[in-house]
Write a protein that holds these residues in place. Sequence first.
Motif, mmCIF file in Angstrom:
data_model
loop_
_atom_site.group_PDB
_atom_site.id
_atom_site.type_symbol
_atom_site.label_atom_id
_atom_site.label_comp_id
_atom_site.label_asym_id
_atom_site.label_seq_id
_atom_site.Cartn_x
_atom_site.Cartn_y
_atom_site.Cartn_z
ATOM 1 N N UNK A 173 -24.573 -3.979 -0.279
ATOM 2 C CA UNK A 173 -24.835 -4.828 0.878
ATOM 3 C C UNK A 173 -25.676 -4.065 1.906
ATOM 4 N N UNK A 174 -26.927 -3.787 1.562
ATOM 5 C CA UNK A 174 -27.775 -3.011 2.479
ATOM 6 C C UNK A 174 -27.986 -3.705 3.818
ATOM 7 N N UNK A 175 -28.080 -5.039 3.797
ATOM 8 C CA UNK A 175 -28.264 -5.780 5.046
ATOM 9 C C UNK A 175 -27.061 -5.627 5.966
ATOM 10 N N UNK A 176 -25.842 -5.686 5.384
ATOM 11 C CA UNK A 176 -24.619 -5.529 6.176
ATOM 12 C C UNK A 176 -24.508 -4.113 6.725
ATOM 13 N N UNK A 177 -24.960 -3.130 5.940
ATOM 14 C CA UNK A 177 -24.930 -1.737 6.396
ATOM 15 C C UNK A 177 -25.852 -1.544 7.596
ATOM 16 N N UNK A 178 -27.039 -2.118 7.504
ATOM 17 C CA UNK A 178 -28.003 -1.993 8.594
ATOM 18 C C UNK A 178 -27.504 -2.731 9.838
ATOM 19 N N UNK A 179 -26.869 -3.890 9.621
ATOM 20 C CA UNK A 179 -26.357 -4.682 10.746
ATOM 21 C C UNK A 179 -25.238 -3.941 11.455
ATOM 22 N N UNK A 180 -24.338 -3.311 10.673
ATOM 23 C CA UNK A 180 -23.258 -2.538 11.296
ATOM 24 C C UNK A 180 -23.821 -1.343 12.055
ATOM 25 N N UNK A 181 -24.824 -0.672 11.486
ATOM 26 C CA UNK A 181 -25.427 0.482 12.159
ATOM 27 C C UNK A 181 -25.968 0.074 13.535
ATOM 28 N N UNK A 182 -26.688 -1.055 13.581
ATOM 29 C CA UNK A 182 -27.247 -1.518 14.854
ATOM 30 C C UNK A 182 -26.143 -1.857 15.851
ATOM 31 N N UNK A 183 -25.100 -2.562 15.372
ATOM 32 C CA UNK A 183 -24.022 -2.959 16.268
ATOM 33 C C UNK A 183 -23.208 -1.755 16.748
ATOM 34 N N UNK A 184 -22.963 -0.798 15.844
ATOM 35 C CA UNK A 184 -22.211 0.400 16.212
ATOM 36 C C UNK A 184 -22.988 1.223 17.235
ATOM 37 N N UNK A 185 -24.312 1.269 17.078
ATOM 38 C CA UNK A 185 -25.141 1.996 18.038
ATOM 39 C C UNK A 185 -25.015 1.373 19.427
ATOM 40 N N UNK A 186 -25.100 0.044 19.496
ATOM 41 C CA UNK A 186 -24.957 -0.648 20.785
ATOM 42 C C UNK A 186 -23.574 -0.446 21.387
ATOM 43 N N UNK A 187 -22.534 -0.522 20.550
ATOM 44 C CA UNK A 187 -21.159 -0.365 21.014
ATOM 45 C C UNK A 187 -20.921 1.038 21.579
ATOM 46 N N UNK A 188 -21.407 2.057 20.866
ATOM 47 C CA UNK A 188 -21.185 3.435 21.302
ATOM 48 C C UNK A 188 -22.049 3.795 22.508
ATOM 49 N N UNK A 189 -23.223 3.193 22.609
ATOM 50 C CA UNK A 189 -24.030 3.380 23.828
ATOM 51 C C UNK A 189 -23.308 2.791 25.034
ATOM 52 N N UNK A 190 -22.670 1.626 24.834
ATOM 53 C CA UNK A 190 -21.854 1.016 25.886
ATOM 54 C C UNK A 190 -20.725 1.955 26.291
ATOM 55 N N UNK A 191 -20.051 2.547 25.295
ATOM 56 C CA UNK A 191 -18.950 3.472 25.569
ATOM 57 C C UNK A 191 -19.422 4.672 26.380
ATOM 58 N N UNK A 192 -20.605 5.179 26.036
ATOM 59 C CA UNK A 192 -21.151 6.328 26.772
ATOM 60 C C UNK A 192 -21.577 5.928 28.181
#
Length: 417
Positions: A173-192
Amino acid sequence: MTQTALKIVPVSPKPSAQREALTEAKVRAAKPGAQRHEINDTDVPGLAVRIGTDTKVYILRSRLGTGRQAKRVQIKIGDTRAITLKQARDLARANILDLRNGIDPRVPQIGAIRTAQLLDLYEQDLIARQIVRTNDMMQSLRANLNPHRSRPIGDLTRLDLTAIIDGIQKSGRPGAADYFRKNATGFLNFAADKGHIPVSPLAGYRRPRQTRAQRLSGGQWTMNTPDQIKRFLKAVSSSHDPIFQAFLRFTLLTGQRRNEVAHMRWTELDANLSIWTVPADRTKSGTEHTVPLGLLSRALLENLAEVACAIIGETDDLIFSSHRKPGSPMSGWSKRIIPVRKAFGDDRLSIHGLRRTYRTGLSELGIDFDTAERMIGHKRPGLAGTYDKSTIIDRRFEAQFRWEDTLSELGEFWLVP
């Protein structure tokens, strides 16, 4: 001895409080009044909804620490318009646990907040900013971060996150992997940004560049020939969900973005089903987008209304509604597309590839660049986008009719069986 007259100072009454098991219906029905009052929840001790003159908020009253000497504290959980009762209860329970351990949730503790609690705060932020894909984004984050939900966010490492991304990728599921990467990046930037962590553990992370062999094996999936489109339309029938079949066909017919189509509503169509208006809050450009529809796309929509009514039992306003959760848009794209990929014989097949196919097809038909770009809702660059507000709707209708005429020659693949 003279007596001094006592001065009586009026005391503001405390807000009245009721105690009952809260429900979403009761929270919605509670009306602001002239006097502030509260309804205490019996499920989570200390949780209450406070109804003011023009606001309704969840609050928590508890003690910081344990024992009788522990200080009483009051914490605002959130506005009832931004979070659900379930989320308020979950946040209240998490806060109570922190308070018993001597952690004051009102004072930022770097890295101490649990991943699940921070996800709830992030969701509130997305809702407040009116992010259209909030449900999809949070579903991706919660599903993949579930093993780490009770860990402090400060303990989440880059190795943990890359292991999740690699695991999704290896599952096909390469599309799901890329989608999670983008969302995790946004989430962790929010946390920072909010001070929960000093820096995102994904800061600077990039997908590995394609090797020469990978580039030679093929780029992004796009259909360039009528034979490929025929094969795809046959492959669509391998999906067991007729509404998803219609979704794929309609996306190929109109070339619009996945979430724009997935959240499409009957109320966004004109009386003749000839124009679909995508509201500004659901487009990537943030501007309203008009989509002309031809004979094939209109026939598909009319047929879909009958099929959806037969499956769900009624015609929902959401056109491509999930048959498992009527009234909710489809999700789980990576799993839905698997049987279609297998039937077509190409693991690169993607929903976004249908949009590229549409745009490529318009160029092949000789549609001019400006018209073709307007068809897929791209913003006009530079001063042209600033000053030229024309819609060229007649040219776009002509282009849409030419595209659908071309597809109609490929066979009877458009109606849901």
